[in-house]
Design an enzyme around this catalytic site. Structure first.
Site, PDB file in Angstrom:
ATOM      1  N   CYS A  55      53.464  30.813  57.188  1.00 13.25           N
ATOM      2  CA  CYS A  55      53.149  30.642  58.525  1.00 13.25           C
ATOM      3  C   CYS A  55      53.957  31.762  59.689  1.00 13.25           C
ATOM      4  O   CYS A  55      54.690  32.248  59.176  1.00 13.25           O
ATOM      5  CB  CYS A  55      53.441  29.296  59.221  1.00 13.25           C
ATOM      6  SG  CYS A  55      52.897  27.747  57.996  1.00 13.25           S
ATOM      7  N   ARG A 105      50.295  38.188  57.162  1.00 13.52           N
ATOM      8  CA  ARG A 105      51.609  37.052  56.485  1.00 13.52           C
ATOM      9  C   ARG A 105      50.457  35.863  55.728  1.00 13.52           C
ATOM     10  O   ARG A 105      50.944  35.431  54.630  1.00 13.52           O
ATOM     11  CB  ARG A 105      52.287  36.129  57.257  1.00 13.52           C
ATOM     12  CG  ARG A 105      53.379  37.184  58.244  1.00 13.52           C
ATOM     13  CD  ARG A 105      54.031  36.315  59.263  1.00 13.52           C
ATOM     14  NE  ARG A 105      54.832  35.069  58.878  1.00 13.52           N
ATOM     15  CZ  ARG A 105      56.044  35.359  58.655  1.00 13.52           C
ATOM     16  NH1 ARG A 105      56.760  36.405  58.731  1.00 13.52           N
ATOM     17  NH2 ARG A 105      56.738  34.161  58.343  1.00 13.52           N
ATOM     18  N   TRP A 107      49.791  28.324  57.251  1.00  9.41           N
ATOM     19  CA  TRP A 107      49.347  28.847  55.862  1.00  9.41           C
ATOM     20  C   TRP A 107      49.628  27.360  55.416  1.00  9.41           C
ATOM     21  O   TRP A 107      50.449  26.907  54.935  1.00  9.41           O
ATOM     22  CB  TRP A 107      50.111  29.596  55.205  1.00  9.41           C
ATOM     23  CG  TRP A 107      49.403  30.252  53.953  1.00  9.41           C
ATOM     24  CD1 TRP A 107      48.484  31.186  54.203  1.00  9.41           C
ATOM     25  CD2 TRP A 107      50.005  29.941  52.672  1.00  9.41           C
ATOM     26  NE1 TRP A 107      48.285  31.521  52.759  1.00  9.41           N
ATOM     27  CE2 TRP A 107      48.932  30.770  51.936  1.00  9.41           C
ATOM     28  CE3 TRP A 107      50.708  29.411  52.256  1.00  9.41           C
ATOM     29  CZ2 TRP A 107      48.992  30.787  50.702  1.00  9.41           C
ATOM     30  CZ3 TRP A 107      50.720  29.330  50.665  1.00  9.41           C
ATOM     31  CH2 TRP A 107      50.046  29.909  50.070  1.00  9.41           C
ATOM     32  N   ASN A 155      57.576  26.613  61.026  1.00 12.80           N
ATOM     33  CA  ASN A 155      57.429  27.295  59.700  1.00 12.80           C
ATOM     34  C   ASN A 155      58.493  26.824  58.905  1.00 12.80           C
ATOM     35  O   ASN A 155      59.464  26.415  59.258  1.00 12.80           O
ATOM     36  CB  ASN A 155      58.009  28.719  60.065  1.00 12.80           C
ATOM     37  CG  ASN A 155      57.016  29.752  60.467  1.00 12.80           C
ATOM     38  OD1 ASN A 155      55.745  29.100  60.659  1.00 12.80           O
ATOM     39  ND2 ASN A 155      57.260  30.945  60.546  1.00 12.80           N
ATOM     40  N   GLY A 156      58.166  26.737  57.701  1.00 10.13           N
ATOM     41  CA  GLY A 156      58.926  26.022  56.574  1.00 10.13           C
ATOM     42  C   GLY A 156      58.546  24.476  55.965  1.00 10.13           C
ATOM     43  O   GLY A 156      57.296  24.316  56.023  1.00 10.13           O
ATOM     44  N   GLU A 214      53.663  39.504  29.889  1.00 11.20           N
ATOM     45  CA  GLU A 214      53.401  39.701  31.407  1.00 11.20           C
ATOM     46  C   GLU A 214      53.897  41.202  31.669  1.00 11.20           C
ATOM     47  O   GLU A 214      53.460  41.931  32.528  1.00 11.20           O
ATOM     48  CB  GLU A 214      54.113  38.617  32.104  1.00 11.20           C
ATOM     49  CG  GLU A 214      54.493  38.898  33.526  1.00 11.20           C
ATOM     50  CD  GLU A 214      52.963  39.052  34.293  1.00 11.20           C
ATOM     51  OE1 GLU A 214      52.047  38.701  33.800  1.00 11.20           O
ATOM     52  OE2 GLU A 214      53.153  39.259  35.796  1.00 11.20           O
ATOM     53  N   LYS A 247      51.824  43.820  33.917  1.00  6.88           N
ATOM     54  CA  LYS A 247      52.447  44.464  35.051  1.00  6.88           C
ATOM     55  C   LYS A 247      52.327  45.903  35.232  1.00  6.88           C
ATOM     56  O   LYS A 247      51.954  46.605  35.977  1.00  6.88           O
ATOM     57  CB  LYS A 247      53.643  43.880  35.316  1.00  6.88           C
ATOM     58  CG  LYS A 247      54.217  43.458  36.799  1.00  6.88           C
ATOM     59  CD  LYS A 247      53.826  42.350  37.224  1.00  6.88           C
ATOM     60  CE  LYS A 247      52.449  41.875  37.383  1.00  6.88           C
ATOM     61  NZ  LYS A 247      51.964  40.729  37.581  1.00  6.88           N
ATOM     62  N   GLU A 284      48.629  47.312  35.318  1.00 13.80           N
ATOM     63  CA  GLU A 284      47.784  47.246  36.295  1.00 13.80           C
ATOM     64  C   GLU A 284      48.079  48.224  37.621  1.00 13.80           C
ATOM     65  O   GLU A 284      47.434  48.557  38.055  1.00 13.80           O
ATOM     66  CB  GLU A 284      47.651  45.748  36.724  1.00 13.80           C
ATOM     67  CG  GLU A 284      48.795  45.056  37.048  1.00 13.80           C
ATOM     68  CD  GLU A 284      48.461  43.700  37.458  1.00 13.80           C
ATOM     69  OE1 GLU A 284      49.608  43.022  37.458  1.00 13.80           O
ATOM     70  OE2 GLU A 284      47.435  43.197  37.831  1.00 13.80           O
ATOM     71  N   HIS A 315      53.530  44.547  10.435  1.00 11.78           N
ATOM     72  CA  HIS A 315      52.308  44.254  10.029  1.00 11.78           C
ATOM     73  C   HIS A 315      50.971  45.058  10.463  1.00 11.78           C
ATOM     74  O   HIS A 315      49.935  44.675  10.431  1.00 11.78           O
ATOM     75  CB  HIS A 315      51.918  42.675  10.121  1.00 11.78           C
ATOM     76  CG  HIS A 315      52.750  41.685   9.732  1.00 11.78           C
ATOM     77  ND1 HIS A 315      52.936  41.464   8.273  1.00 11.78           N
ATOM     78  CD2 HIS A 315      53.817  40.906  10.237  1.00 11.78           C
ATOM     79  CE1 HIS A 315      53.622  40.707   8.034  1.00 11.78           C
ATOM     80  NE2 HIS A 315      54.434  40.543   9.311  1.00 11.78           N
ATOM     81  N   LYS A 354      42.440  40.777  44.499  1.00 13.16           N
ATOM     82  CA  LYS A 354      43.378  39.777  44.417  1.00 13.16           C
ATOM     83  C   LYS A 354      42.943  38.194  43.982  1.00 13.16           C
ATOM     84  O   LYS A 354      43.561  37.509  43.178  1.00 13.16           O
ATOM     85  CB  LYS A 354      44.047  39.579  46.000  1.00 13.16           C
ATOM     86  CG  LYS A 354      45.223  38.420  45.955  1.00 13.16           C
ATOM     87  CD  LYS A 354      46.405  39.000  45.375  1.00 13.16           C
ATOM     88  CE  LYS A 354      47.536  38.039  45.366  1.00 13.16           C
ATOM     89  NZ  LYS A 354      48.178  38.431  44.265  1.00 13.16           N
TER      90      LYS A 354
HETATM   91  C1  F6R Z   1      48.123  40.085  37.626  1.00  8.39           C
HETATM   92  C2  F6R Z   1      47.280  39.155  38.233  1.00  8.39           C
HETATM   93  C3  F6R Z   1      46.215  38.486  37.659  1.00  8.39           C
HETATM   94  C4  F6R Z   1      45.914  37.063  37.823  1.00  8.39           C
HETATM   95  C5  F6R Z   1      44.653  36.664  37.566  1.00  8.39           C
HETATM   96  C6  F6R Z   1      44.753  35.099  37.705  1.00  8.39           C
HETATM   97  O1  F6R Z   1      49.247  40.514  38.404  1.00  8.39           O
HETATM   98  O2  F6R Z   1      47.583  38.971  39.508  1.00  8.39           O
HETATM   99  O3  F6R Z   1      46.291  38.665  36.407  1.00  8.39           O
HETATM  100  O4  F6R Z   1      47.127  36.442  37.516  1.00  8.39           O
HETATM  101  O5  F6R Z   1      43.634  37.140  38.098  1.00  8.39           O
HETATM  102  O6  F6R Z   1      44.691  34.862  39.111  1.00  8.39           O
HETATM  103  P1  F6R Z   1      44.866  33.389  39.676  1.00  8.39           P
HETATM  104  O7  F6R Z   1      46.454  33.111  39.531  1.00  8.39           O
HETATM  105  O8  F6R Z   1      44.679  33.500  41.280  1.00  8.39           O
HETATM  106  O9  F6R Z   1      43.894  32.350  38.978  1.00  8.39           O
END
Ligand code: F6R
Length: 608
Positions: free
Chosen positions: A2, A27, A75, A101-102, A481, A485, A488, A504, A603
């Protein structure tokens, strides 16, 4: 997260408030509103959706007269993103309006108390208790009423308050949520960050926790928590607008990495009450868990890897068998799912198409569903039988960081909760693990501090054609992970392998100079992983290891070591992922990548 703004001065307040809210748009928010003092009453305008809707409704603020007011972008955390849940909130007598906020952690008990005293609630928000408390405590002195009110609140808050008895005055108070006062000439402001202030003034006062401010056009007074006026220094804002939005960080991703101690704290603390875990309204008596024969965790991408890391804690502590399945696979499988299955669905956005489809299929087959989601009111949150929000705040960088760690934090809570409800954990162990869980936010900060060398280490890997990430068990989940990271955002090819699998087949790829990132935080298996490190080094690999502080042997085995603070072994992924995130970030930076918006990625993946 928020955003809040406040203005008092000679000009019309609403256009200035709307401009401030627009500056806070980055934000993330899902509704917005303003409250302006109009003669003897408060004029309230709020809408769900974009600020543009609020501008349209108020003719860019022209339709809302008055020179003192407060505004808010919400938010959603408690309650869906609707007009009614949007801030500001009004007291029953219409004399006070509040933006917040919070998170007020004890809002449920305060709500009960206020309801019994006759106050009526119109929204589902935690914030509404604040405005009713102010009304209850008000005896003609607003400062006293606000102080009494905040003494009742647990959690985090930055509050902006107006009252019809103080027509040109704003009150603001903070506790663990940012709040900045903007000092102008014949006008004053407050805002949750400087982006909303820089267009008007570069002079500001940073409020500290527990401080209360009273602003009129001509004066700014700050009081300590005992109500004594204190002197605060006026600072000069040196940031430009773009830097201010990122809180001074070069990228949103780095900002979000740094926000993780606070984000994980928000996910954990409201759910630990008097030494017990309370998972909102999920299965308070344990009857659902007693009927569960199997847990399936489904998600995509990093959320799936959070599931892989959390699986160990759930299975080990609750002794319920757990499998993890990629949602994009599960949706087209013929899974053995029945009414004895609890499906745990992980999603930051709550809108991922594959995850939604997998969830629908499992629901159709009779599974109970528990969603662990960040975005309130999202499709997955609404579809699930039960939802636990991660309270990470909006994540703007495409690559998830705080989304992942808060999912993991909630999975750990769930694991411990299930073990307790099923009577599968000794009281002493439960208490010890709960203590460790509560310390995670502090330890994440330590892990961030300990990972400062990743910037330099990125120089050693950024030109490599390919990277290996290895680990065993919980460390393997982190390696998965870490490699994702890296790929990507830096576009360096990276693969993760269970360390025991190298022999293996994949060890054939190890040649002189091949960088290997070895996660070695699982104390039961660290000897084994160190043997694998020795094997790859014998073939010329250069090894960077992430290990738990105190593991001395690792320094004689690996070329470089980044440590994390010690914690319960099952919880180590939450700390070990921090150097992985930072290494990926600095490698991407060294390669000149568009870190916040990597190519080809979105995203929220709302299509298959
Ligand atoms: C990697 C990343 C993606 C998401 C995936 C699922 O950094 O952000 O691999 O984790 O697309 O997205 P959500 O969590 O929004 O279902």
């Amino acid at each position: 997260m928020c955003g809040i703004v406040g203005f008092t001065g000679p000009q019309s307040a609403a256009p200035i408030l709307l401009q401030g809210l627009k500056a806070l748009e980055y934000r993330g928010y899902d509704s917005a509103g303003v409250a302006v003092m109009d003669g003897g009453s408060i004029r309230l305008e709020k809408v769900s959706g974009r600020i543009a809707n609020l501008c349209e409704k108020t003719r860019d603020g022209q339709a809302v007269p008055g020179c003192t007011g407060i505004g808010h972008t919400r938010w959603a955390t408690h309650g869906a993103p609707t007009d009614i849940n949007a801030h500001p909130h009004l007291s029953n007598d219409g004399r006070f309006a509040v933006v917040h906020n919070g998170i007020i952690e004890n809002f449920a008990s305060l709500r009960d108390e206020l309801t019994q005293k006759g106050y009526s609630f119109v929204s589902e928000t935690d914030t509404e208790v604040v405005v009713h408390l102010i009304e209850m405590y008000y005896r003609g002195n607003l400062k006293t009423a606000v102080m009494k009110t905040v003494s009742r609140l647990e959690g985090s808050y930055a509050l902006g308050i107006v009252c019809t008895d103080y027509p040109d005055t704003l009150f603001a108070v903070r506790q663990a949520s940012p709040l900045i006062l903007g000092i102008g000439a014949g006008e004053n402001f407050f805002a949750s960050d400087v982006t909303a202030l820089v267009a008007h003034t570069k002079n500001c006062i940073y409020l500290d926790d527990g401080e209360l401010a009273e602003l009129s056009p001509e004066s700014v007074k700050v009081y300590d928590c005992a109500g004594q006026e204190i002197k605060k220094s006026v600072n000069r804002i040196t940031w430009d607008l773009e830097a201010a939005e990122k809180g001074g960080y070069e990228h949103f991703m780095l900002k979000e990495i740094m926000e993780q101690p606070a984000a994980v704290k928000s996910a954990l603390t409201p759910r630990i009450k008097n030494g017990e875990i309370v998972l909102d309204d999920f299965d308070p008596d344990g009857s659902l868990l007693r009927g569960v024969s199997r847990i399936v965790i489904t998600a995509c991408g990093s959320a799936y890897y959070a599931g892989c890391a959390g699986r160990y804690a759930i299975e080990r502590l609750s002794r319920i068998p757990v499998t993890t399945v990629l949602a994009s696979e599960l949706r087209y499988d013929d899974p053995i799912i029945d009414d004895g299955t609890l499906l745990i669905v992980l999603s930051q956005s709550g809108e991922t198409a594959d995850t939604i489809a997998a969830m629908k299929e499992c629901k159709r087959r009779g599974a109970s569903t528990l969603a662990i989601v960040n975005v309130v009111g999202s499709t997955i949150a609404k579809m699930a039988d039960h939802t636990l929000y991660t309270y990470a705040g909006p994540e703007i960088a495409v690559a998830t960081t705080k989304g992942y760690t808060t999912q993991l934090a909630v999975l750990f809570l769930f694991a411990l909760y299930a073990a307790r409800k099923l009577g599968r954990i000794e009281d002493a162990q439960y208490r010890a693990l709960l203590r460790q869980l509560k310390e995670l936010p502090k330890k994440i900060q330590q892990a961030i501090d300990m990972a400062h060398s990743t910037e330099k280490l990125a120089q050693k890997v950024h030109k490599a054609p390919s990277l290996f990430f290895i680990g065993r068990n919980t460390d393997y989940a982190v390696a998965l992970e870490g490699a994702l990271k890296m790929k990507e955002i830096s576009y360096v090819h990276a693969e993760s392998y269970a360390a025991g699998e190298l022999k293996h087949g994949t060890i054939a790829l190890i040649v002189e100079g091949q960088p290997v990132i070895a996660v070695c935080c699982n104390e039961k298996l660290s000897e084994k992983t160190m043997s694998n490190i020795i094997e790859v080094k014998a073939r010329g690999a250069k090894v960077l290891s992430v290990a738990v502080q105190g593991n001395r042997q690792i320094f004689s085995v690996a070329d470089d070591v980044v440590c994390i603070p010690p914690t319960e072994q099952l919880f180590t992924p939450l700390l070990a992922v921090i150097p992985m995130q930072l290494l990926a970030y600095y490698t991407a930076k060294a390669n000149g990548r568009d870190i916040d918006k990597p190519r080809n990625l979105a995203k929220s993946v709302t299509v298959e």
